[in-house]
Write a protein that holds these residues in place. Structure first.
Motif, mmCIF file in Angstrom:
data_model
loop_
_atom_site.group_PDB
_atom_site.id
_atom_site.type_symbol
_atom_site.label_atom_id
_atom_site.label_comp_id
_atom_site.label_asym_id
_atom_site.label_seq_id
_atom_site.Cartn_x
_atom_site.Cartn_y
_atom_site.Cartn_z
ATOM 1 N N PHE A 405 0.869 -1.116 0.058
ATOM 2 C CA PHE A 405 -0.031 -0.033 -0.006
ATOM 3 C C PHE A 405 0.970 1.324 -0.009
ATOM 4 O O PHE A 405 0.483 2.372 0.124
ATOM 5 C CB PHE A 405 -0.824 0.015 1.252
ATOM 6 N N GLU A 406 2.149 1.073 0.025
ATOM 7 C CA GLU A 406 3.059 2.317 -0.215
ATOM 8 C C GLU A 406 3.103 2.709 -1.394
ATOM 9 O O GLU A 406 2.624 2.286 -2.637
ATOM 10 C CB GLU A 406 4.394 1.953 0.411
ATOM 11 N N LEU A 427 -2.690 0.737 -5.330
ATOM 12 C CA LEU A 427 -2.873 0.420 -3.806
ATOM 13 C C LEU A 427 -2.965 1.550 -3.100
ATOM 14 O O LEU A 427 -3.330 1.554 -1.930
ATOM 15 C CB LEU A 427 -2.005 -0.962 -3.658
ATOM 16 N N ALA A 428 -1.933 2.293 -3.255
ATOM 17 C CA ALA A 428 -1.826 3.603 -2.389
ATOM 18 C C ALA A 428 -2.965 4.351 -2.523
ATOM 19 O O ALA A 428 -3.488 5.050 -1.500
ATOM 20 C CB ALA A 428 -0.464 4.508 -2.785
ATOM 21 N N GLU A 431 -5.682 2.806 -0.321
ATOM 22 C CA GLU A 431 -5.466 3.059 1.081
ATOM 23 C C GLU A 431 -5.920 4.466 1.285
ATOM 24 O O GLU A 431 -6.509 4.637 2.346
ATOM 25 C CB GLU A 431 -4.081 2.778 1.550
ATOM 26 N N MET A 434 -9.566 4.607 1.241
ATOM 27 C CA MET A 434 -10.296 3.972 2.593
ATOM 28 C C MET A 434 -9.918 4.917 3.829
ATOM 29 O O MET A 434 -11.177 4.856 4.756
ATOM 30 C CB MET A 434 -9.677 2.524 2.815
ATOM 31 N N ALA A 435 -8.967 5.328 4.048
ATOM 32 C CA ALA A 435 -8.562 6.161 5.257
ATOM 33 C C ALA A 435 -9.481 7.492 5.251
ATOM 34 O O ALA A 435 -9.959 7.818 6.234
ATOM 35 C CB ALA A 435 -7.129 6.560 5.290
ATOM 36 N N THR A 440 -10.628 0.689 6.309
ATOM 37 C CA THR A 440 -9.516 0.152 6.074
ATOM 38 C C THR A 440 -9.232 -0.541 4.979
ATOM 39 O O THR A 440 -10.252 -1.330 4.536
ATOM 40 C CB THR A 440 -9.152 -0.772 7.546
ATOM 41 N N ALA A 441 -7.895 -0.688 4.380
ATOM 42 C CA ALA A 441 -7.800 -1.656 3.649
ATOM 43 C C ALA A 441 -6.667 -2.620 3.894
ATOM 44 O O ALA A 441 -5.611 -2.087 4.362
ATOM 45 C CB ALA A 441 -7.390 -0.908 2.013
ATOM 46 N N THR A 442 -6.936 -3.922 3.914
ATOM 47 C CA THR A 442 -5.941 -4.802 4.283
ATOM 48 C C THR A 442 -5.619 -5.965 3.430
ATOM 49 O O THR A 442 -6.405 -6.193 2.331
ATOM 50 C CB THR A 442 -6.276 -5.481 5.666
ATOM 51 N N PHE A 452 -7.457 -9.197 -0.601
ATOM 52 C CA PHE A 452 -7.551 -7.743 -0.505
ATOM 53 C C PHE A 452 -8.865 -7.527 0.211
ATOM 54 O O PHE A 452 -9.904 -7.925 -0.514
ATOM 55 C CB PHE A 452 -7.356 -6.853 -1.493
ATOM 56 N N LEU A 454 -11.523 -4.688 1.783
ATOM 57 C CA LEU A 454 -12.175 -3.010 2.084
ATOM 58 C C LEU A 454 -13.203 -2.945 3.089
ATOM 59 O O LEU A 454 -13.993 -3.743 3.097
ATOM 60 C CB LEU A 454 -12.373 -2.485 0.838
#
Length: 463
Positions: A405-406, A427-428, A431, A434-435, A440-442, A452, A454
């Protein structure tokens, strides 16, 4: 408190032992004085009248009950034990034990059969050996009583020490508890990103004691950390502002480059092959750069001002449409859905919700081989809506699973199975969106099962 109590107990036990030994030694010394007195009377006495077999001094007044007097001349020996009422003749073994002692005038302790412990002195005067023995029974009894008394006193002292030290220790530890609570509050803060304030400080900062010195040093550390976090936040803000401004400024020239490249399509057949290829690459790379700039601009906006428009959105419809689009885009994956028969409403910005679902499906399409089963599912929990995209691909290497997620975490370092270019921001963006929604995203991954998930806030129930 336990350690203090143990120290007190050890000191009291040592004191009891020393006191007991001292008392016993005093009592034994007193008995030795009596023993010398008995031996002196024996030396001054004559053979008692009425009992010519009794040793001298046996009938003298002042001999304690239990005193044993022995006298030997040559092979003849006589002995008596002072008792209540009359003198008693001891056994031959007792007499032998007493006469076997060295007659050097030294006082010794001897255990006699049927009589117990005695203090004994044996001397030689003239042609005879004279032995006097005093029982240690009273000394032993007195010693035992002192031991019991001191033991009880020790237990009482330990109990008093516990009762006294417990409130004192608790009172002295209160500043440390307050300091630990402050440290715990600081430890609960999320210091990774964003503006962080550290309002909590240690209250006990008196430099006159150790706890105050620790509290003062702790506050200085928090001040240093707070200033470092403020500097970091200022630097991040500048970087984000620069990225947003640069992305905004790059949109127009990139659009012009892309437009001019597309204009060359009309007469591109007349150009040499090398020029045609160059124009195709210019058009393709300008499209990719435009996509990258748009992603960067979106992330900058999400960081500074998400500006979401949340509304009840049916996640089932969104996922179904997104999977249909992913199937049409090709890639050779086998697309499946696991959806409830009723609508599942999330409180979300529709456009952003669609965007994150599409990004996850695109990620699965780009980074799993043909034939991989990709399943999109929707389910609800109390207060939440869960959207999950799972695939049976090779999985994400453990070394990079915590970095997916970076920003600019490129998939080609992990599991690339497609020639389709990737900006490393998909993916960044997931995240960040979602924030912004408070969700959250995991991700969890192992070979054959990558998921993945959400988590969106559920829409309020409608009447």
């Amino acid at each position: 408190m336990v350690r203090v109590s143990l120290v007190v107990a050890a000191v009291l036990m040592l004191t009891t032992l020393i006191a007991l030994l001292a008392v016993r030694q005093v009592l034994v010394d007193q008995m030795d004085v009596q023993l010398h007195a008995v031996a002196a009377r024996q030396a001054r006495s004559e053979t008692p009248d009425g009992d010519q077999q009794a040793p001298r001094g046996a009938t003298e007044l002042g001999n304690p009950i239990g005193t044993i007097i022995v006298e030997q001349h040559g092979s003849f020996a006589s002995a008596r034990v002072v008792s209540e009422g009359a003198l008693v003749v001891p056994s031959g073994d007792v007499i032998a034990d007493l006469l076997n002692l060295p007659d050097d005038g030294e006082i010794r302790t001897l255990v006699l059969d049927d009589f117990g412990s005695y203090r004994v002195i044996s001397v030689t005067r003239g042609d005879g050996t004279y032995v006097a023995a005093l029982p240690l029974k009273q000394v032993n009894q007195m010693t035992m009583r002192v031991l019991l008394f001191m033991s009880a006193l020790t237990l009482v002292a330990i109990a008093v020490a516990v009762m006294v030290t417990r409130p004192l220790v608790h009172r002295s530890l209160r500043p440390l508890h307050r300091l630990a609570e402050t440290a715990h509050q600081v430890g609960q803060l999320d210091l990774r990103t964003g503006e962080v304030a550290l309002p909590m400080r240690a209250l006990d900062t008196d430099p006159g004691n150790e706890v105050g010195q620790v509290g003062r040093a702790f506050n200085q550390m928090l001040d240093n950390v707070e200033s470092a976090l403020a500097a970091r936040q200022e630097s991040e803000t500048k970087v984000r502002r620069f990225v947003a401004d640069a992305s905004h400024e790059l949109r127009n020239p990139l659009a012009s480059i892309r437009g001019y490249a597309e204009l060359t399509r009309r007469g591109r057949e007349a150009l040499p092959d090398q020029s045609q290829f160059a124009m195709q690459r210019i058009e393709s790379e300008s499209s990719r750069m435009s996509s990258l700039v748009e992603d960067l601009l979106l992330l900058a906006r999400l960081d500074s001002d998400p500006n979401l428009q949340p509304e009840p959105v049916d996640c089932v419809e969104v996922v179904l449409n997104a999977v249909s689009d992913a199937r049409a885009a090709g890639g050779g994956q086998r697309w499946q859905v696991d959806l409830p028969s009723h609508e599942v409403l999330a409180m979300a910005d529709r456009h952003r919700l669609v965007q994150v679902v599409v990004n996850l499906l695109s990620n699965a399409r780009k980074h799993t081989p043909a034939g991989t089963v990709v399943t999109a599912s929707v389910r609800s929990e109390p207060g939440w809506v869960l959207i999950e995209v799972a695939d049976t691909g090779p999985g994400i290497p453990e070394a990079v699973s915590g970095q997916v997620f970076e920003r600019f975490a490129r998939a080609d370092v992990a599991r690339a199975h497609s020639a389709e270019p990737s900006t490393g921001l998909g993916l960044a963006i997931v995240e960040a969106v979602m924030a912004a929604h408070g969700g959250t995203a995991t991700v969890s991954s192992r070979p054959g099962d990558t998921r993945f998930q959400l988590r969106f806030p559920a829409a309020p129930a409608q009447d």
